[in-house]
Design an enzyme around this catalytic site. Structure first.
Site, PDB file in Angstrom:
ATOM      1  N   GLU A  35      20.806  14.901 -28.029  1.00 33.83           N
ATOM      2  CA  GLU A  35      19.380  15.260 -28.039  1.00 33.83           C
ATOM      3  C   GLU A  35      19.157  16.653 -27.480  1.00 33.83           C
ATOM      4  OE1 GLU A  35      16.919  12.766 -25.479  1.00 33.83           O
ATOM      5  OE2 GLU A  35      15.117  13.425 -26.546  1.00 33.83           O
ATOM      6  N   HIS A  79      16.038   4.086 -34.016  1.00 34.16           N
ATOM      7  CA  HIS A  79      14.860   4.828 -33.543  1.00 34.16           C
ATOM      8  C   HIS A  79      14.599   6.057 -34.408  1.00 34.16           C
ATOM      9  CE1 HIS A  79      17.405   7.907 -31.583  1.00 34.16           C
ATOM     10  NE2 HIS A  79      18.149   6.929 -31.098  1.00 34.16           N
ATOM     11  N   ARG A 132      24.372   9.400 -28.687  1.00 31.46           N
ATOM     12  CA  ARG A 132      23.125  10.111 -29.023  1.00 31.46           C
ATOM     13  C   ARG A 132      23.301  11.544 -28.548  1.00 31.46           C
ATOM     14  NH1 ARG A 132      19.846   6.942 -27.000  1.00 31.46           N
ATOM     15  NH2 ARG A 132      19.286   7.758 -24.958  1.00 31.46           N
ATOM     16  N   HIS A 189      10.470  13.480 -31.189  1.00 35.09           N
ATOM     17  CA  HIS A 189       9.064  13.338 -30.792  1.00 35.09           C
ATOM     18  C   HIS A 189       8.590  14.676 -30.252  1.00 35.09           C
ATOM     19  CE1 HIS A 189      10.657  13.103 -26.647  1.00 35.09           C
ATOM     20  NE2 HIS A 189      11.558  12.287 -27.143  1.00 35.09           N
ATOM     21  N   TYR A 227      24.524   3.450 -32.665  1.00 37.09           N
ATOM     22  CA  TYR A 227      24.747   2.482 -31.586  1.00 37.09           C
ATOM     23  C   TYR A 227      25.383   1.230 -32.172  1.00 37.09           C
ATOM     24  CZ  TYR A 227      21.196   5.719 -30.047  1.00 37.09           C
ATOM     25  OH  TYR A 227      20.500   6.875 -29.779  1.00 37.09           O
ATOM     26  N   ASP A 273      14.084  17.071 -22.130  1.00 38.90           N
ATOM     27  CA  ASP A 273      14.604  15.751 -22.519  1.00 38.90           C
ATOM     28  C   ASP A 273      15.930  15.980 -23.255  1.00 38.90           C
ATOM     29  OD1 ASP A 273      14.965  13.185 -23.447  1.00 38.90           O
ATOM     30  OD2 ASP A 273      13.130  13.097 -24.644  1.00 38.90           O
ATOM     31  N   HIS A 296       6.855  12.044 -24.292  1.00 37.64           N
ATOM     32  CA  HIS A 296       6.460  11.732 -25.665  1.00 37.64           C
ATOM     33  C   HIS A 296       5.067  12.324 -25.788  1.00 37.64           C
ATOM     34  CE1 HIS A 296       9.477   8.174 -26.113  1.00 37.64           C
ATOM     35  NE2 HIS A 296      10.043   9.305 -25.796  1.00 37.64           N
ATOM     36  N   GLU A 300      17.088  14.068 -31.877  1.00 37.46           N
ATOM     37  CA  GLU A 300      17.959  13.159 -31.136  1.00 37.46           C
ATOM     38  C   GLU A 300      18.489  11.981 -31.959  1.00 37.46           C
ATOM     39  OE1 GLU A 300      15.852  10.677 -28.235  1.00 37.46           O
ATOM     40  OE2 GLU A 300      14.072  11.885 -28.557  1.00 37.46           O
ATOM     41  N   HIS A 321      17.314   2.044 -23.696  1.00 34.15           N
ATOM     42  CA  HIS A 321      16.610   2.375 -22.443  1.00 34.15           C
ATOM     43  C   HIS A 321      17.345   1.818 -21.225  1.00 34.15           C
ATOM     44  CE1 HIS A 321      12.749   2.927 -24.988  1.00 34.15           C
ATOM     45  NE2 HIS A 321      13.491   4.004 -24.970  1.00 34.15           N
ATOM     46  N   ASP A 372      21.112  10.596 -20.714  1.00 35.68           N
ATOM     47  CA  ASP A 372      19.815  11.036 -21.234  1.00 35.68           C
ATOM     48  C   ASP A 372      18.953  11.312 -20.017  1.00 35.68           C
ATOM     49  OD1 ASP A 372      17.325  11.373 -22.355  1.00 35.68           O
ATOM     50  OD2 ASP A 372      17.449   9.630 -23.686  1.00 35.68           O
ATOM     51  N   ASP A 414       0.814  -1.224   0.000  1.00 36.77           N
ATOM     52  CA  ASP A 414       0.000   0.000   0.000  1.00 36.77           C
ATOM     53  C   ASP A 414       0.847   1.274   0.000  1.00 36.77           C
ATOM     54  OD1 ASP A 414       0.929  -0.242   2.533  1.00 36.77           O
ATOM     55  OD2 ASP A 414      -1.003   0.016   3.533  1.00 36.77           O
TER      56      ASP A 414
END
Ligand code: GLY
Ligand code: MN
Ligand code: MN
Length: 436
Positions: A410, A346, A408, A350, A384, A267, A357, A380, A239, A256, A36
């Site tokens: 971004e 990718h 990357r 976005h 890779y 972002d 997003h 971005e 990710h 990131d 909880d």
């Protein structure tokens, strides 16, 4: 809270679009961490955008055709005992005053009161959500009205996704929203700049994460998404959020991390050598990604189709990868058949706003979504080269020296009347800025 009239203006704009319809919005559910123990509450973005109201177990109804009440809020009643345990509740009376509702009711009267706001509507505007039980509630009310339609000749004859009318509004940021977005961007810029100084061999990734999130917290912000602090070959995992590796001397570090401030998000990704010096291979890949990002940002301007900046980034990357013999063949064919996807898998960006997003259509069927001033998007691109990368059919084996490099870069970009403004330009990204 953004000023009161801003929410009212948004509701008026929505009312003008739905005419004789009734729009229904459900607050976000309370999220349970384990047993909880609850997560901090975060309101549903559509709900927040229209009301500024930040409590669970609430429903907002917008009924422009109703004689008396155009904006109705159903909220949790005051309850001193529950408030002692789980925090302040605005309550039914105060919500009316504070949030500018024409009428407020306790949430447990929803089923009783809702039909009164639906029976003369020609349509229900509602987004089917993850709460199946609430979806059923709406459908049941609709069914009841359809049943009596032959006798009354009025009532909703369709349900339309409210996103189709609301999300184009959310896509164009107002001055007040841009103020929040600039703040979210500035905080993340400060956090990246601060944390970069701590990245050294021997440090663990989570220690860098701590420095970033320290700056977020000090500025009243929270991570907009789980911060990615990925060193060495971890930079090839899109990710990666474990953030538990100890950094080594020749590592690149990909960070990131974005800030959520007053519901708005930034972002940012930066990739840099922790030793203060790129290896030759790292530098080559880095400069290629940077070139792609700069070329893509130059395509962010009013009137350009949304996909143009992605297409530009892909072309620059593929061209560079052919030169490096990491790809081979005809450039147009590689792009068309997506033979580069093992190296760049990718999209280049976005929409960004109340959601990381963010909502909004990218392409209208065959027709482009053309960029307009007030939109905010990320740019971005990346490359890779995983340690165990497998080439796609017909493409070269990747030489050992490239493996384990992930880059990357971004930034958050606002479309302006003249072109664009990079909201996150304050974090360095040129090679000479990243090297000692
Ligand atoms: N950090 C999430 C993204 O870049 O889309
Ligand atoms: Mn992003
Ligand atoms: Mn990101």
């Amino acid at each position: 809270m953004t000023n009161y009239s801003e929410y009212q203006q948004r509701r008026e704009q929505l009312m003008a679009k739905i005419g004789n319809g009734t729009a229904i919005f459900r607050s976000a559910p309370m999220a349970v961490m384990h047993n909880d123990v609850e997560y901090a509450y975060r309101q549903d973005s559509d709900f927040f955008y229209l009301t500024g109201f930040n409590e669970p177990e609430a429903v907002a109804v917008i009924a422009p055709h109703h004689e008396e009440h155009k904006f109705i809020l159903f909220v949790r009643p005051k309850d001193p005992e529950k408030e002692t345990w789980s925090g302040y509740r605005t309550g039914v009376e105060a919500a009316k005053e504070l949030y500018g509702a024409d009428e407020t009711f306790p949430i447990n009267e929803l089923n009783e009161k809702l039909p009164g706001y639906l029976k003369k509507a020609d349509k229900i505007y509602y987004r089917l959500g993850r709460d199946r039980h609430f979806n059923d509630t709406i459908l049941r009310h609709w069914q009841n009205l359809i049943r009596v339609y032959p006798k009354t000749g009025t009532g909703p004859i369709a349900i339309q996704d409210v996103g189709t009318v609301l999300h184009p509004m959310r896509l164009l940021k107002s001055t007040a929203e841009l103020e929040q977005m600039r703040k979210a961007a500035d905080i993340a810029v400060d956090a990246h700049n601060y944390a970069m100084k701590f990245a050294k061999a021997g440090q663990f990734e989570y220690q860098i994460q701590a420095e970033i999130e320290y700056i977020f917290s000090r500025n009243g912000a929270t991570p907009a998404y789980p911060s990615i602090v990925a060193s060495g070959a971890n930079s090839c995992i899109l990710h990666y959020i474990e953030n538990n590796r100890q950094m080594q001397e020749n590592d690149l570090l990909l960070i990131d991390a974005g800030a959520a401030y007053n519901y708005y998000n930034s972002d940012i990704t930066r990739t840099f050598p922790i030793s203060g010096k790129f290896t030759p291979e790292q530098k080559i890949i880095y400069e290629l990604v940077l070139r792609a990002q700069q070329a893509a940002i130059a395509e962010v301007k009013p009137g350009n189709p949304y996909k143009q900046f992605h297409d530009t980034a892909v072309r620059v990357l593929v061209e560079g990868l052919i030169d490096l013999k990491l790809l081979k063949g005809n450039i147009d064919e590689i792009i068309e058949k997506e033979k580069y996807k093992h190296l760049y898998m990718h999209r280049t960006g976005h929409w960004l706003g109340l959601d990381v997003h963010d909502v909004g259509v990218y392409q209208w069927g065959e027709n482009p979504q053309n960029l307009q001033p007030g939109q905010v998007l990320t740019v971005e691109p990346g490359i890779y080269i995983g340690p165990n990368i497998k080439p796609v059919e017909g493409q070269p084996e990747v030489d050992e020296r490239w493996r384990g490099i992930g880059v990357r870069i971004e930034d958050d970009v606002l479309v302006t009347a003249e072109g664009n403004e990079v909201l996150t330009a304050g974090v360095p990204k040129l090679v000479e800025e990243l090297e000692d």
